[in-house]
Each structure stands twice: as C-alpha cells, then as structure tokens.
Scaffold this active site. Structure first.
Site: not given
Ligand code: ADP
Length: 151
Positions: A17, A41, A90, A128
């Site tokens: 992120h 959730k 990703r 995450s």
């Molecule tokens: P969501 O539940 O909406 O997917 P996340 O917090 O998992 O929320 O992810 C938010 C954003 O960050 C998404 O666009 C996701 O693709 C991006 N993201 C998550 N992990 C990575 C990573 N390792 N590298 C780049 N972008 C990421």
C-alpha cells in the site's frame, strides 16, 4: 486540483500500500487514503488502529490524508470532490476483479476514473490477509509493514 481516493481495508497497511501511494503522488495534487467500513465485516484490526497506522505511515507526506467512510466508494469520492480512484494490481486475479468493480463504478458515475498501478515485483506476495494470518499465529510481520509502525 486533481484529487484521488485510494480505498481499501488496510487491515493492516502493508509495504505494498505504501509503495502504491508514494508512486501515485506525482500524478495527483492530493491523495485520500480511505478505509471503507463494512457494517457486516468488522475486520481483524480495529478501525481506529488501522487509521492510526495509516496516519503514521504517511505523516511525512502533506498531500496525503487518511479517512474512513461508509457506503459506496463513488459516493465518498463525490463528497471529497475526488475524480480518481487508485487501485493496485498484483495478479491477473486482481485484474479480473478490479475490472468489474471499475466498470460498475463507471456506470454509476461516468466522470470518476479508476487508475491502476502495477505492484512492484518485490511486493507482489504481500497481502493484508497473509499478514493477518502470520500475526494471528504469532509470526513476525515487521518485514511486510512500513518501518514507521509497530503492530
Ligand atoms: P481491498 O479489501 O479493497 O482489496 P486492501 O486493503 O486489501 O483492500 O487493498 C487496497 C488496495 O491496495 C487494492 O487496490 C489492492 O490491490 C492494493 N494492494 C494490496 N496489496 C498490495 C501490494 N502488495 N502491492 C500493491 N498494491 C497492493
């Protein structure tokens, strides 16, 4: 003024992120990192903690602010005057899912564009949900999260 929302769960914020926000900075005047709160959730970490960690992560960037919102991302964009949504990609699975969400969002609000940034190769495996799993079982998550924060 080009304002973008970077929406997500950030449960918790990871190096992936952090990297997306820093790489998106030159494209926008202002980026709002926003936790979408889902009534059904509750998530793993409390919203307050997730907000705190995001604020600490981006405290060096005056163009970045951190918020949370309920409801549709496009409605939050309108409220904040944002015309862009940032998402990270990703894998091809991310792409398939994100394409549908972005196309539906375009139907809902044609003048809000979703902008995708490809993940840096070194962060592709950081999700995450995997970080939560490692944390849950007592593993060290330090190498997956921004240095500034301790979870
Ligand atoms: P969501 O539940 O909406 O997917 P996340 O917090 O998992 O929320 O992810 C938010 C954003 O960050 C998404 O666009 C996701 O693709 C991006 N993201 C998550 N992990 C990575 C990573 N390792 N590298 C780049 N972008 C990421």
């Amino acid at each position: 003024m080009k304002i973008a929302i970077f929406p997500g769960s950030f449960d918790p914020v990871t190096l992936g992120h952090d990297s997306i926000v820093r790489r998106a900075l030159p494209l926008f005047d202002k980026i709002i990192v926003a936790i979408g709160v889902n009534a059904e959730k509750s998530g793993y970490f409390a919203i307050e903690k997730r907000l705190d960690w995001l604020k600490q992560t981006f405290s060096d960037l005056p163009q970045v602010s951190v918020e949370s919102y309920n409801g549709l991302t496009v409605d939050f964009c309108k409220k904040m005057n944002a015309s862009y949504i940032i998402r990270g990609l990703r894998t091809s699975a991310d792409f398939e899912f994100e394409r549908s969400v972005a196309q539906v969002n375009l139907k809902l609000v044609p003048d809000i564009e979703t902008v995708f940034l490809l993940t840096l190769p070194e962060y592709v495996m950081i999700t995450s949900s995997i970080v939560r799993e490692v944390h849950k079982h007592g593993g060290h998550i330090g190498q997956f999260i921004p240095e500034k924060i301790s979870i």
